[in-house]
Design an enzyme around this catalytic site. Structure first.
Site, PDB file in Angstrom:
ATOM      1  N   ILE A 144       0.803  -1.264  -0.006  1.00  0.00           N
ATOM      2  CA  ILE A 144      -0.077  -0.049  -0.073  1.00  0.00           C
ATOM      3  C   ILE A 144       0.918   1.274   0.269  1.00  0.00           C
ATOM      4  O   ILE A 144       0.283   2.385   0.363  1.00  0.00           O
ATOM      5  CB  ILE A 144      -0.899   0.035   1.139  1.00  0.00           C
ATOM      6  CG1 ILE A 144      -0.108  -0.302   2.583  1.00  0.00           C
ATOM      7  CG2 ILE A 144      -1.911  -1.119   0.953  1.00  0.00           C
ATOM      8  CD1 ILE A 144      -0.882  -0.078   3.591  1.00  0.00           C
TER       9      ILE A 144
ATOM     10  N   GLY B  37       3.724  -6.664   8.251  1.00  0.00           N
ATOM     11  CA  GLY B  37       3.855  -7.098   6.633  1.00  0.00           C
ATOM     12  C   GLY B  37       5.153  -7.812   6.655  1.00  0.00           C
ATOM     13  O   GLY B  37       5.119  -9.262   6.528  1.00  0.00           O
TER      14      GLY B  37
ATOM     15  N   ILE C 133      16.549  -3.480   9.763  1.00  0.00           N
ATOM     16  CA  ILE C 133      15.897  -2.468   8.833  1.00  0.00           C
ATOM     17  C   ILE C 133      16.145  -3.389   7.430  1.00  0.00           C
ATOM     18  O   ILE C 133      17.403  -3.538   7.098  1.00  0.00           O
ATOM     19  CB  ILE C 133      16.345  -1.084   8.878  1.00  0.00           C
ATOM     20  CG1 ILE C 133      16.087  -0.674  10.114  1.00  0.00           C
ATOM     21  CG2 ILE C 133      15.991  -0.442   7.590  1.00  0.00           C
ATOM     22  CD1 ILE C 133      14.651  -0.431  10.305  1.00  0.00           C
TER      23      ILE C 133
ATOM     24  N   LYS D 270      11.292  -5.657  13.325  1.00  0.00           N
ATOM     25  CA  LYS D 270      10.118  -5.330  13.926  1.00  0.00           C
ATOM     26  C   LYS D 270       9.152  -4.588  12.732  1.00  0.00           C
ATOM     27  O   LYS D 270       9.693  -4.320  11.614  1.00  0.00           O
ATOM     28  CB  LYS D 270      10.469  -4.509  15.059  1.00  0.00           C
ATOM     29  CG  LYS D 270      10.820  -5.233  16.146  1.00  0.00           C
ATOM     30  CD  LYS D 270      11.186  -4.398  17.213  1.00  0.00           C
ATOM     31  CE  LYS D 270      11.962  -4.973  18.615  1.00  0.00           C
ATOM     32  NZ  LYS D 270      12.138  -4.191  19.673  1.00  0.00           N
TER      33      LYS D 270
ATOM     34  N   GLY E 178       5.980   0.655  10.335  1.00  0.00           N
ATOM     35  CA  GLY E 178       4.903   1.306   9.589  1.00  0.00           C
ATOM     36  C   GLY E 178       4.065   2.223  10.420  1.00  0.00           C
ATOM     37  O   GLY E 178       3.440   3.322  10.006  1.00  0.00           O
ATOM     38  N   GLU E 179       4.342   2.110  11.789  1.00  0.00           N
ATOM     39  CA  GLU E 179       3.259   2.845  12.798  1.00  0.00           C
ATOM     40  C   GLU E 179       3.984   3.455  13.607  1.00  0.00           C
ATOM     41  O   GLU E 179       3.867   4.391  14.378  1.00  0.00           O
ATOM     42  CB  GLU E 179       2.185   1.919  13.261  1.00  0.00           C
ATOM     43  CG  GLU E 179       1.315   1.871  12.178  1.00  0.00           C
ATOM     44  CD  GLU E 179       0.267   0.387  12.259  1.00  0.00           C
ATOM     45  OE1 GLU E 179       0.988  -0.511  12.149  1.00  0.00           O
ATOM     46  OE2 GLU E 179      -0.928   0.534  12.710  1.00  0.00           O
TER      47      GLU E 179
END
Lengths: 689, 173, 336
Positions: free
Chosen positions: A461, A504, A579, A651, A654-655
């Site tokens: 997305i 995800g 990452i 981890k 996105g948030e």
């Protein structure tokens, strides 16, 4: 298999979908079936928020040349046993302003929109109740919160601890209705190929929709095919099924045509969910040295008549800081509003805004540096679950962030710095977001001499999944990225969890790795070989408390004449596991931080008390941050690998970027002006209170 | 009311039938299958539909298709007629997008910004209004690109992507 | 959107003749507001007469040193016009503060004058609004009105057919009001010139009408008279975000100093009323007096004394007071 020495994971890889996206050639939902065969759907929406439809006259609409069908609750196809909020055109009952009450299908979008205005609907209307207040007498505790969290948590005698605390704060924060507003409007293209429903749709994972849509139309999963290769932003609003997807299936069934439904921007304010407003009372008690003795976080939020959506607003407070006495509660008001939904960091974003603002106020009351106060209350173990952290590097984030931002020389006094007419201040806040993994499956097809076809119903997305999953697959297969042919965004691919909850990569990546491991020890025959792999959560979720952490720092300037607020610079440091792709990860953090800035300064959907509608339901009046609102943004992360939850050591990212960013800005505003605004957003009018 | 027109989109003449109500954006997206320009609001409030109309950036959702006859419409795809435009390359290099939906509009808008700067046009943040040269500083790019909303919020990456091409084109020091 | 016929005329007189015979028709300029309102169902013309290529796209010098601006000059071009930037900085700044680069490229000068309010009850056809649907009442006075009028509004309660607290959204007209521009209008009976002070109106007891123009009248040009001291002028806009938003409050001001005395001054406000608000009370108070912050503030307060705000837009009173004061201070400190 080709041996490779370079690892793709951890490399700055440019988006593989980039060249198509920049030219506008990556097809989003509405851009499928453009051969001229499709017909167009437009919606008639209720002008009242509560009541019953007494009559609908569709004759004038049906008479418009080019109109193929007009559906109402009297003649629309019956839907199966789906959630009440999704029972569109099934009864005469109106539960929120903007509820679809009729649907027009026409040869062109112009004709469909014209005919909508010719449908005459009469109502037996009642005045809606959309007023969220903490003193309502009908607030109730939900059975559970979203995500399965307990509604309340209480440890120790909180009231006694607060009463005994030498230093305390008792403050109430409010956050408004907010709307996800991805720039791609929700859209569905649908057609019935015999008894198979074919859909191209904007969503956060086609498999998320399968249970509801199959139940609604009484079909099996084999009879539903949803394709969603590119999605123009979502932020939660595209996670679940909404009424327009069912309308698309109904309209296609009735007309026998390929239909296109594209919600208008205005319709998105009532039909695809919103972030619930909150009222949050924070009480913190501490010893003079800053040691917290009590934490109480009581939340009031709204839900709708047709759904119970209980956002887990205070759950981050259950783990952030050590204190022997602690309490969190959640109460709901059932109002005549559309159903809320998830919006980027549901729970954590508003909850941590309140907690981290209150911690700042406690620091002020203590005369203590707010970074130091947080360091002082760092818990050894999860303070409520009493389990160890898998990794917790908040301290490193705070220290490194303070260093990068230049926090050390900060004058703590509020309202004493100016640069011309600008009042200048700085603020800090912490961030956290849970680390999880959800069940997912992947398939790899190997044919000698050809790229490996890696298939999983994952969803990009905007997160960078196309690229990151290709990197993960390349490393897992030991081949260059060019030898991976990734397929995602299709309900006929192996089932995977949706894009949401920052899960995800932690869910999909391990499934791909598991499939690749199946292949590694096997010889690929000339005819090719197909393997599958799956992944899901294990005991570690019970044994450890796992979260990403971060620290935000912001400089805020407030014009002393106008009350305008600017954020010339933000610094954030995150501890979010390994990452996968620094380039796209930085963009995820940046996007979250900027959405937090937007939450702090701009965003508020206003419910009209008389009519029950969102009065500012477009992008001219519901403000999101523009380019000019964003200044210098400094983003970095600490080296952290957390392999307890997944073999990648990753981890979610996105948030964690949005969580806490609004608090850092609010704290800097208070530091700049000497006055605390406890209800977002910090629009210029609030400076004149 | 249907009418026959010919639109010139990305260098090709495209005869078609439109309703007088059809916007240039819908004519492209719903009738010509030219979907590079995106719809994000249909009211000139987001910029996703930005195209160049005779070289000037405009919101194609607010242009009636019947009024665009005889004009040159350029989408982001059309900017790549002779290979990728430098903005296509710098947007990819700077990761100046995420979902990509607002991106074609950002790029056509940026192309407009560069052309406007080359003509010496000022902006709301230009301090010397009578200066005959424009220097596209970061602040200038931010202001001039503010008609293009990006909900993924890649703004801080869009600025250097535009700045790099501005330097190459001599409109940034 | 209602079906409509699309017409082109050969010249302005032809356009006027066409529209005069079409009571439900409308002129189409840049379309940035009209097409928006048609899509919302707020504007429902059955004929559009395209005037974009009919009126002048030129900016011409007037004998007195002023400028004549063709009605079809795009907002962007007008803002970039060197003579505007030199002679009338407040006008260039007002134009640049409006909308976005894309919209300014398309929007015309004539059309900008005729922008309709952005009140959300006006733009939502399901809501009561006396401006859109005469006699239906006003949803805003008891609803969302944070950004609506505090001066010159009509407030007789939500169900009164007169109540209207709409604001005019244009930035450009605020500067033109300060400059005493005049509007050249072509009608069926020939040409006339309307001082901009008489173009826009307050809602009074007829909120449906924004302007004093008659149906079929076409704006052909705007004359901006010479004002040599307008080189010391400024447009300051306060809005909810840093760009691309309508004004909460804006100030267009020009200051003529004789040493430390105010020889003359022009002040107009945006975002506070149904029309661009000329601050004549403040101007009168300042003329001939000292150019000091205290005098500016006193004059601003005197101007805003007439304000009658509601609960959620009361902030506009101190905000406008501050903005007038600060803008004049900055002009007094600036080099002419």
């Amino acid at each position: 298999m080709t041996a490779t020495t370079e690892r793709a994971v951890g490399s700055d890889v440019r988006r593989i979908d980039g060249p198509a996206k920049v030219r506008g050639l990556a097809p989003y939902a509405y851009e499928h079936e453009v051969d001229g065969s499709a017909v167009f759907v437009a919606l008639v929406q209720s002008t009242v928020a509560k009541g019953r439809i007494t009559s609908i006259d569709v004759s004038a609409a049906q008479a418009v040349p080019g109109v193929l069908a007009v559906l109402t609750h009297e003649d629309a196809p019956r839907l199966g046993d789906v959630a009440e909020e999704l029972l569109v055109l099934q009864s005469d009952r109106v539960q929120y302003a903007g509820q679809p009450v009729a649907v027009v299908v026409a040869e062109t979008s112009e004709v469909a929109r014209d005919a909508v205005g010719r449908v005459v609907v009469r109502y037996d209307a009642q005045r809606p109740d959309v007023d969220l207040r903490a003193d309502r007498d009908d607030l109730y505790p939900p059975e559970k919160l979203m995500g399965g969290f307990e509604t309340d948590s209480v440890i120790g005698d909180v009231d006694a601890a607060l009463a005994a605390a030498p230093v305390s704060v008792d403050v109430t924060y409010e956050t408004p209705n907010e709307h996800n507003n991805p720039i791609e409007m929700h859209a569905t293209v649908a057609r019935w190929d015999g008894d198979v429903l074919r859909m191209w749709d904007a969503n956060q994972g086609p498999h998320n929709l399968v249970p509801v849509i199959t139940e609604a139309f009484g079909i099996t999963a084999d009879q539903l095919h949803i394709t969603s290769p590119y999605v123009g932003g979502a932020f939660g609003s595209k996670a679940f099924t909404h009424v327009h997807q069912l309308i698309a299936g109904m309209a296609a069934k009735v007309t026998g045509r390929t239909v296109k439904v594209e919600l208008t921007r205005q319709q998105m304010f009532s039909l695809v969910g919103h972030r619930t407003p909150t009222i949050q009372r924070l009480r913190l008690g501490a010893l003079p040295d800053g040691t917290m003795t009590a934490i109480s976080h009581e939340v009031v939020e709204h839900t709708s008549q047709n759904a119970e959506f209980a956002e887990q607003t205070a759950t981050a407070t259950r783990l952030m800081y050590a204190a022997p006495a602690r309490r969190t509660t959640h109460r709901l008001a059932k109002l005549d509003v559309p159903a809320p939904t998830i919006m980027r960091a549901p729970g954590e974003a508003p909850g941590m805004y309140a907690l981290e603002s209150a911690v700042d106020e406690l620091a002020e009351a203590l005369g203590m540096d707010p970074v130091e106060l947080r360091l002082r209350n760092e818990p050894e173990r999860d303070p409520e679950r009493d389990v160890p952290w898998s990794t917790r590097n908040l301290v490193a984030c705070l220290r490194q962030g303070a260093e990068r931002f230049g926090w050390a020389d900060r004058d703590p006094r509020p309202g004493v710095r100016a640069d011309g007419r600008w009042l200048v201040g700085t603020g800090v806040a912490a961030s956290t977001y849970p680390t999880r993994r959800r069940p997912s499956q992947a398939r790899i097809e190997a044919v000698p001499g050809k790229p490996f076809v890696v298939s999983i119903d994952a969803s990009d997305i905007g997160t960078g999944a196309w690229t990151a999953l290709t990197q993960i697959a390349a490393d897992a297969l030991g081949v260059p990225m060019d030898d991976v042919d990734l397929r995602i965004g299709d309900s006929r691919l192996p089932k995977a969890s949706g894009a949401g909850g920052s899960t995800g990569i932690t869910s999909w990546g391990p499934a791909i790795i598991a499939a690749a491991q199946e292949l590694r020890d096997r010889e690929v025959p000339p005819g090719g070989l197909t393997v599958t792999g799956s992944s899901g959560p294990g005991d570690e979720a019970e044994q450890y408390s796992s979260h990403a952490f971060g620290a935000h720092f912001a400089e805020v300037r407030v014009d002393r004449d106008s009350g305008e607020v600017r954020v010339p610079r933000m610094t954030a440091v995150f501890a979010a596991g390994r990452i996968i792709n620094p380039t796209t990860a930085r963009s995820q953090f940046l996007g979250g931080m900027t959405m937090g800035l937007s939450m702090a300064l701009h965003e508020e959907a206003v419910l009209d008390a008389t009519h029950g509608h969102y009065a500012n339901h477009d992008l001219a009046e519901y403000h999101v941050a523009t380019n000019a609102d964003v200044g210098e943004v400094d983003i970095s992360w600490v080296d952290e690998v957390d392999e307890l939850h997944n073999p990648l050591g990753a981890k979610g990212i996105g948030e964690v970027g949005i969580v806490g960013s609004a608090a850092a800005i609010g704290n800097a505003y208070a530091h700049a002006t000497g006055r605390r605004v406890r209800d977002l957003p910090l629009t210029p009018d609030k400076f004149f209170r | 009311m249907d009418t026959q027109i010919t639109l010139r989109v990305d260098g090709a003449d495209r005869p078609l039938t439109v309703d007088t109500r059809t916007s240039l954006l819908d004519a492209m997206r719903e009738r010509l299958g030219a979907t590079s320009a995106k719809k994000g609001c249909d009211h000139g409030q987001c910029g996703a539909c930005t195209v160049l109309l005779d070289g000037r950036r405009v919101n194609s959702c607010l242009v009636l298709a019947v009024t665009a006859e005889g004009q040159e419409v350029t989408t982001s795809d059309g900017l790549a007629a002779d290979g990728p435009h430098r903005l296509h390359e710098t947007f990819v290099d700077h990761d100046a997008y995420q979902c990509g939906y607002c991106t074609p509009g950002q790029i056509t808008s940026a192309a407009g910004v560069l052309a406007e700067a080359a003509q010496g046009w000022p902006s709301a943040v230009t301090e010397d209004l009578v200066a005959d040269r424009t220097d596209l500083t970061d602040a200038e790019i931010r202001e001039r690109m503010s008609g293009n909303l990006c909900r993924c919020a890649a703004y801080a990456n869009i600025v250097p992507a535009v700045a790099q091409v501005a330097v190459e084109q001599g409109v940034r020091a | 959107m209602r079906e409509f016929r699309y017409e082109k005329a050969i010249d302005p007189a032809g356009a006027v003749a066409l529209l005069t015979g079409e009571p439900e028709g409308a002129y189409l300029g840049g379309g940035t507001n009209l097409v928006d309102l048609m899509r919302l169902g707020v504007a429902t013309p059955d004929v559009l007469v395209d005037v974009r290529q009919l009126t002048s796209t030129e900016v011409e010098d007037l004998p007195d040193g002023g400028l004549r601006i063709g009605a079809a000059v795009p907002n962007a071009d007008l803002a970039a016009e060197p003579r505007v930037r030199e002679r009338y900085p407040l006008l260039a700044q007002a134009l640049l503060a409006g909308a976005s680069g894309q919209l300014r490229n398309r929007a015309t000068t004539g059309g900008n004058l005729l922008q309709r309010t952005r009140c959300t009850y006006f733009t939502d056809t399901t809501m009561p609004c006396n401006k859109r649907d005469a006699g239906s009442g006003c949803g805003a006075v008891e609803g969302l009105h944070r950004n609506l009028a505090v001066l010159g509004a009509t407030h007789e309660g939500p169900t009164s057919p007169h109540t209207c607290i709409a604001t005019h959204p244009s930035d450009m007209v605020v500067a033109l009001r300060a400059l005493d521009a005049s509007v050249r209008v072509l009608g069926a009976d020939g040409e006339r010139t309307v001082p901009i002070a008489e173009l826009h109106r307050l809602p009074g007891d007829d909120p449906a009408r924004d302007t004093t123009l008659a149906h079929g009248e076409l704006i052909t040009a705007i004359d901006v008279p010479a004002l040599p001291w307008a080189t010391r002028s400024r447009y300051r806009k306060v809005r909810d975000r840093a760009s691309y938003a309508f004004a909460l409050v804006s100030v267009a001001a020009a200051l003529d100093l004789d040493g430390s005395t105010v020889r003359d001054v022009r002040i107009a406000l945006g975002g506070v009323a149904h029309k661009p608000w000329r601050a004549t009370v403040a101007e009168d108070a300042l003329r001939g007096g000292p150019a000091t912050e205290a005098a500016f503030a006193a004059a601003a307060e005197a101007e805003l004394a007439a304000a009658a705000p509601l609960a959620d837009n009361a902030f506009k009173v101190p905000m406008a007071t501050n903005m007038i004061t600060r803008t004049l201070v900055q002009l007094a400190e600036a080099r002419a």
